[in-house]
Design an enzyme around this catalytic site. Structure first.
Site, PDB file in Angstrom:
ATOM      1  N   ILE A  52      -1.368  47.631  54.690  1.00 20.49           N
ATOM      2  CA  ILE A  52      -0.140  48.172  54.106  1.00 20.49           C
ATOM      3  C   ILE A  52      -0.455  48.816  52.759  1.00 20.49           C
ATOM      4  CG2 ILE A  52       2.185  47.627  53.274  1.00 20.49           C
ATOM      5  CD1 ILE A  52       2.028  45.107  55.103  1.00 20.49           C
ATOM      6  N   ALA A  80       7.016  42.499  51.098  1.00 16.54           N
ATOM      7  CA  ALA A  80       6.136  41.542  51.780  1.00 16.54           C
ATOM      8  C   ALA A  80       6.884  40.273  52.170  1.00 16.54           C
ATOM      9  CB  ALA A  80       4.938  41.225  50.882  1.00 16.54           C
ATOM     10  N   ARG A  81       6.989  39.322  51.254  1.00 17.56           N
ATOM     11  CA  ARG A  81       7.711  38.078  51.484  1.00 17.56           C
ATOM     12  C   ARG A  81       8.412  37.671  50.189  1.00 17.56           C
ATOM     13  NH1 ARG A  81       7.167  39.164  56.064  1.00 17.56           N
ATOM     14  NH2 ARG A  81       6.427  37.855  57.802  1.00 17.56           N
ATOM     15  N   GLU A 140      16.790  33.915  53.027  1.00 18.27           N
ATOM     16  CA  GLU A 140      17.310  35.016  53.846  1.00 18.27           C
ATOM     17  C   GLU A 140      18.248  34.476  54.914  1.00 18.27           C
ATOM     18  OE1 GLU A 140      13.999  37.336  55.272  1.00 18.27           O
ATOM     19  OE2 GLU A 140      13.409  37.928  53.252  1.00 18.27           O
ATOM     20  N   HIS A 196      15.449  43.062  54.816  1.00 22.14           N
ATOM     21  CA  HIS A 196      14.209  42.743  55.527  1.00 22.14           C
ATOM     22  C   HIS A 196      14.013  43.663  56.738  1.00 22.14           C
ATOM     23  CE1 HIS A 196      11.149  39.263  56.213  1.00 22.14           C
ATOM     24  NE2 HIS A 196      10.655  40.423  56.627  1.00 22.14           N
ATOM     25  N   ILE A 197      14.079  44.961  56.479  1.00 20.27           N
ATOM     26  CA  ILE A 197      13.925  45.956  57.549  1.00 20.27           C
ATOM     27  C   ILE A 197      12.713  46.853  57.327  1.00 20.27           C
ATOM     28  CG2 ILE A 197      16.394  46.015  58.114  1.00 20.27           C
ATOM     29  CD1 ILE A 197      16.539  48.639  56.443  1.00 20.27           C
TER      30      ILE A 197
END
Length: 328
Positions: free
Chosen positions: A160, A240-241, A270, A289-290
């Site tokens: 990424i 990422a997270r 989330e 989160h897309i």
């Protein structure tokens, strides 16, 4: 006795529905296998005790005792943190992931957030473009800036990060990367920092993109101290997270002006709770989160699983096998 392959990818969202052609393809390509595509949770649990191979989002810890014959799980996402509970980590079950299938999409999403801040698009969208145009014509606040010459810091320089570096380079940005193992030369980065140089790396970035995996070592890596090392004019982008950033510290930095803005696709909890201050902050862009979504997601993940299945049956090295103790 034939090996049982259990496919369980049922989701309430249509985008995650697996095309029926894939279970059929598996049965045709590997006639020695017993392929079961479970239509619901109950069916998956009925077949789990005999399954040697599982293709699914995770194996919940409460169902682990049922997986008596399981030897390998392939997960159609890059992140595997939900599967790394103690019993599974200490077992002989192998895990592979679908790392790389959404690198371009995630890089696009991150760079879209960079552009949203650099060109004032975040303000226009939040305020309503009509109002913005009427009241700020040739008097934009904040003033849009050029990305040419700005520094894009990339925290985590895997697939990424490299895709994002290519996009930054195309816009004339300097690319600074932080890698676990520093190298002298990296064609896509103007400078590579080691973890020991974290503060210097953070201080160098005009836009900081977080692309790390979430592990026990990286959880909360951007805490109050490290956020304070960033420029007050900098923008943080996390695709990422959510657990990589201490959300309370980020909110405080944004509210106090110690950080100019944040583009967030992921959160500590989330969905993001309805009472989160992030919803009301003018210097924040939120998406649900897309970042990794694209029409070919499951096609690519399943194609990778099919390749790995062939390798598994031949006793060959599996692609993208997870180091369960390292967490990625």
């Amino acid at each position: 006795m034939s090996k049982k392959v259990l496919i369980f990818l049922v989701s309430p969202h249509k985008i995650w529905d697996l095309d029926p052609k894939y279970p059929k393809l598996l049965s045709e390509r590997f006639p020695e296998l017993d392929v079961v595509a479970a239509r619901d949770k109950e069916e998956s649990l009925r077949h789990l005790p005999e399954a040697e191979i599982l293709y699914g989002w995770s194996l919940p810890e409460k169902h682990f005792p049922l997986a008596r014959c399981l030897k390998w799980i392939h997960i159609p996402s890059a992140g595997v943190e939900d599967s790394l509970y103690r019993a599974l980590v200490e077992s002989r079950i192998r895990i592979t992931c679908s790392r790389g299938i959404s690198s371009a999409a995630l890089a696009d999403h991150a760079f879209g957030m960079v552009l949203a801040f650099s060109r004032g698009l975040a303000v226009a969208i939040r305020d309503g473009s009509t109002k913005w145009i009427r009241t700020h014509f040739f008097d934009a606040d904040p003033m849009p800036v050029e990305l040419d010459g700005k520094t894009l810091g990339i925290l985590g320089f895997g697939s990424i990060g490299r895709e994002l570096a290519r996009r930054g380079r195309a816009f004339g940005m300097r690319v600074h990367a932080l890698k676990r193992h520093r190298v002298e030369e990296e064609p896509l980065a103007d400078r590579v920092f080691s973890p020991r140089e974290m503060e210097a790396f953070l201080a160098s970035a005009d836009y900081l993109a977080v692309t790390l995996p979430l592990t026990s070592e990286t959880r909360g890596i951007l805490d109050e101290k490290r956020l304070a090392a960033m420029k007050p004019t900098a923008v943080l982008v996390n695709i990422a997270r959510g657990g990589l950033v201490r959300e309370a510290a980020l909110i405080e930095a944004l509210q106090s002006g110690r950080l100019a803005g944040a583009g967030l696709d992921v959160f500590e909890q989330e969905p993001l709770p309805a009472d989160s201050p992030l919803y009301r902050m003018p210097n924040v862009v939120l998406t649900p989160h897309i970042g990794g979504l694209h029409p070919n997601y499951l096609d690519r993940a399943t194609s990778l699983f099919i390749v790995n299945l062939g390798r598994y049956l031949k006793g060959e090295t599996l692609l993208h096998e997870v180091d369960k103790k390292a967490g990625y």
